[in-house]
Design a protein around this motif. Structure first.
Motif, PDB file in Angstrom:
ATOM      1  N   LEU A   1      12.586 -24.071 -29.682  1.00 34.21           N
ATOM      2  CA  LEU A   1      13.468 -23.272 -30.531  1.00 34.21           C
ATOM      3  C   LEU A   1      12.676 -22.544 -31.609  1.00 34.21           C
ATOM      4  N   ILE A   2      11.651 -23.197 -32.153  1.00 39.03           N
ATOM      5  CA  ILE A   2      10.783 -22.535 -33.130  1.00 39.03           C
ATOM      6  C   ILE A   2      10.029 -21.393 -32.457  1.00 39.03           C
ATOM      7  N   PHE A   3       9.525 -21.627 -31.264  1.00 37.63           N
ATOM      8  CA  PHE A   3       8.838 -20.579 -30.507  1.00 37.63           C
ATOM      9  C   PHE A   3       9.732 -19.352 -30.378  1.00 37.63           C
ATOM     10  N   VAL A   4      10.963 -19.571 -29.951  1.00 35.10           N
ATOM     11  CA  VAL A   4      11.896 -18.461 -29.755  1.00 35.10           C
ATOM     12  C   VAL A   4      12.217 -17.789 -31.094  1.00 35.10           C
ATOM     13  N   GLN A   5      12.395 -18.599 -32.132  1.00 32.19           N
ATOM     14  CA  GLN A   5      12.699 -18.056 -33.452  1.00 32.19           C
ATOM     15  C   GLN A   5      11.575 -17.156 -33.943  1.00 32.19           C
ATOM     16  N   GLU A   6      10.345 -17.478 -33.585  1.00 34.98           N
ATOM     17  CA  GLU A   6       9.188 -16.692 -34.036  1.00 34.98           C
ATOM     18  C   GLU A   6       8.756 -15.660 -32.990  1.00 34.98           C
ATOM     19  N   GLU A   7       9.701 -15.183 -32.216  1.00 38.82           N
ATOM     20  CA  GLU A   7       9.393 -14.219 -31.160  1.00 38.82           C
ATOM     21  C   GLU A   7       8.659 -12.993 -31.695  1.00 38.82           C
ATOM     22  N   ASP A   8       9.036 -12.500 -32.868  1.00 38.15           N
ATOM     23  CA  ASP A   8       8.395 -11.291 -33.391  1.00 38.15           C
ATOM     24  C   ASP A   8       6.910 -11.516 -33.662  1.00 38.15           C
ATOM     25  N   VAL A   9       6.556 -12.743 -34.073  1.00 34.44           N
ATOM     26  CA  VAL A   9       5.144 -13.055 -34.323  1.00 34.44           C
ATOM     27  C   VAL A   9       4.391 -13.128 -32.995  1.00 34.44           C
ATOM     28  N   TYR A  10       5.006 -13.762 -32.010  1.00 35.11           N
ATOM     29  CA  TYR A  10       4.373 -13.866 -30.694  1.00 35.11           C
ATOM     30  C   TYR A  10       4.135 -12.471 -30.114  1.00 35.11           C
ATOM     31  N   ARG A  11       5.100 -11.585 -30.291  1.00 29.02           N
ATOM     32  CA  ARG A  11       4.943 -10.216 -29.784  1.00 29.02           C
ATOM     33  C   ARG A  11       3.864  -9.464 -30.565  1.00 29.02           C
ATOM     34  N   ARG A  12       3.839  -9.633 -31.865  1.00 29.02           N
ATOM     35  CA  ARG A  12       2.807  -8.966 -32.677  1.00 29.02           C
ATOM     36  C   ARG A  12       1.409  -9.414 -32.229  1.00 29.02           C
ATOM     37  N   LEU A  13       1.270 -10.708 -31.975  1.00 33.28           N
ATOM     38  CA  LEU A  13      -0.038 -11.262 -31.614  1.00 33.28           C
ATOM     39  C   LEU A  13      -0.302 -11.233 -30.111  1.00 33.28           C
ATOM     40  N   ARG A  14       0.699 -10.835 -29.330  1.00 34.37           N
ATOM     41  CA  ARG A  14       0.590 -10.791 -27.867  1.00 34.37           C
ATOM     42  C   ARG A  14       0.064 -12.117 -27.318  1.00 34.37           C
ATOM     43  N   GLY A  15       0.606 -13.205 -27.848  1.00 27.08           N
ATOM     44  CA  GLY A  15       0.280 -14.523 -27.336  1.00 27.08           C
ATOM     45  C   GLY A  15      -1.058 -15.071 -27.769  1.00 27.08           C
ATOM     46  N   ASP A  16      -1.712 -14.458 -28.734  1.00 28.00           N
ATOM     47  CA  ASP A  16      -3.008 -14.944 -29.210  1.00 28.00           C
ATOM     48  C   ASP A  16      -2.900 -16.405 -29.656  1.00 28.00           C
ATOM     49  N   LYS A  17      -4.003 -17.137 -29.486  1.00 24.48           N
ATOM     50  CA  LYS A  17      -4.012 -18.563 -29.834  1.00 24.48           C
ATOM     51  C   LYS A  17      -3.651 -18.808 -31.298  1.00 24.48           C
ATOM     52  N   ALA A  18      -3.834 -17.814 -32.157  1.00 25.37           N
ATOM     53  CA  ALA A  18      -3.500 -17.974 -33.575  1.00 25.37           C
ATOM     54  C   ALA A  18      -2.019 -18.261 -33.774  1.00 25.37           C
TER      55      ALA A  18
END
Length: 469
Positions: free
Chosen positions: A80-97
């Motif tokens: 749920l946290i992963f999904v909530q932070e979708e905009d960050v994941y998209r900005r980083l394109r899945g980077d390990k950071a």
């Protein structure tokens, strides 16, 4: 009780089942997922799933169904946290950071908490792979009630990941979404910040406090964060460091500031203090994480190249037993005794890259360590100085292994001090170290660069480096 807390069992009976066997039974009840080699996964000494059945339920008899529900609840919360932070994941394109943000936001209380970022990614990938296998093998994806919510959350994460993987990167940098009640900014954080910077700034409280701030969009003076002190929440230090970097870093800046306070040499130490700190240790970084960050910053070339990287060190030199005894004596929660009585020792670490034309880079280490004879009031008390010396030696060992510095300096003093006292008490080492960082970020020329300047400013050579004079 948090959504991922262990299930509490009334009138518990002694547990007779090994955690690995209980885990295997629980996983086999996970409808909607297909795991490979379940027996091997559960029996492995470092199995990533074992901590979820060992924690509060270890030593009491529970059913496999209860273990399954407990596991599903905790893992679901992570997704749920992963999904909530979708905009960050998209900005980083899945980077390990991205998983540094997961570390900060997933407040799970299990026997191996908190997971380091790499382990966090491993956990997510395990469940995603299990879900993909099930979807390939089954035309219909119905799941039993116990895991339905988990499958929905994992499916949402898979949809995000697949969408990113199927699209090509664009020249446009995606900004993060504004917190509730705030207007969308053009691109925040600004595009010259790297993946780990973005992940730290995206933490919920930090994003809310600083959204929209940048070198061209400064905060109102009355809202500017004060220097963190030696009793402050680590998020207070994060907010200060993030604000300072947002305000002072330009696309052409030759300095990088690590945005999380560094309190531990290793992640294992961060885990060791997790419960004592009321789970706040997850907001602190490790020396290893700073070194990885510095190494990546020094690899940048062209307009993005960096000459030095800095961080705020805030370790403490107390035993856990001291904190527990203080809490019992004052009849207050242990985390409160840690926060108010386990004073952090502030220092500033700076790594300088010294490069001559057509040569390999050489490095200089500078450790601003406020203490005697320049700072009587902020020096570590005599009872803790030996522990501080040991910690510093371990820090220098890590730096030597990665950078092989040719020169080093330790100690130091600020030239002037004009910062107002806001707590009706003397300054502490965290405040003084924060002041040094702010001064350098605002005007790099204020930092010494020659042996004479270091000597005049109260630094002494670090003798372990052969280049020290």
């Amino acid at each position: 009780m948090s959504s991922d807390s262990a299930i509490l069992i009334a009138n518990p009976k002694p547990c007779t089942m090994k955690p690995s066997r209980l885990l295997g039974k629980a996983i086999r009840l996970m409808d909607g997922f297909v795991f490979e080699s379940i027996d091997e996964l559960c029996a492995a000494p470092d199995s990533i799933l074992t901590p979820f059945v060992k924690d509060k339920i270890e030593g009491i008899e529970i059913t496999p169904e209860e273990a399954r529900d407990n596991l599903a609840s905790r893992v679901k919360h992570a997704f749920l946290i992963f999904v909530q932070e979708e905009d960050v994941y998209r900005r980083l394109r899945g980077d390990k950071a991205f998983y540094h943000l997961m570390l900060a936001n997933w407040n799970s209380d299990h026997s191996a908490a908190p997971f380091p970022p790499a382990r966090m990614k491993e956990l997510m990938n395990l469940w995603i792979a299990a879900r993909r296998r099930y979807l390939v093998a089954n035309e219909h994806t119905e799941a039993c009630d116990a895991t339905l919510d988990l499958t929905v959350a994992v499916d949402q994460a898979i949809s995000i990941i697949d969408d990113i993987d199927s699209t090509l990167p664009t020249r446009r940098t995606l900004g993060l979404n504004p917190p509730n009640g705030l207007k969308k900014a053009a691109c925040w954080p600004p595009k010259h910040f790297g993946p780990l910077d973005v992940a730290i700034m995206a933490e919920t409280a930090t994003r809310k406090a600083l959204f929209g701030v940048g070198n061209k969009h400064l905060m109102d003076e009355e809202d500017v964060p004060l220097y963190p002190n030696d009793q402050d929440h680590p998020l207070t230090a994060r907010k200060f460091l993030c604000w300072l970097s947002l305000a002072e870093t330009k696309p052409t800046s030759k300095a990088s500031l690590f945005l999380a306070p560094v309190a531990f040499i290793t992640h294992e130490e961060r885990q060791d203090w997790y419960k004592i700190t009321g789970h706040k240790s997850r907001f602190y970084a490790t020396v290893d994480e700073f070194i990885d960050y510095a190494r990546d910053e020094f690899r940048k070339t062209g307009i993005e190249s960096k000459n030095y990287v800095m961080c705020l060190l805030t370790p403490w030199f107390f035993e856990k037993s001291e904190i527990v005894a203080d809490a019992e004596k004052k009849d207050r929660p242990i985390p409160k005794s840690w926060e108010k009585g386990c004073f952090r020792a502030g220092m500033m670490l700076r790594i300088n890259r010294v490069r001559e034309p057509n040569t390999s880079p050489e490095y200089q280490v500078v450790l601003f360590k406020p203490g005697l004879p320049h700072y009587h009031s902020v020096a570590e008390p005599p009872a803790r100085r030996a522990k501080q010396d040991v910690w510093v030696d371990r820090l220098l060992d890590e730096l030597s292994a990665m950078f092989s510095p040719q020169e080093g300096w330790i100690g130091g003093a600020v030239r002037t001090h004009t910062y107002p006292n806001s707590r009706n008490c003397g300054l502490d080492s965290v405040e003084v170290s924060s002041e040094v960082i702010e001064t350098v970020m605002r005007d790099p020329s204020t930092f010494p660069s020659t042996s004479d300047e270091f000597d005049t400013r109260g630094y002494t050579p670090i003798e372990r480096y052969s280049g020290s004079q």
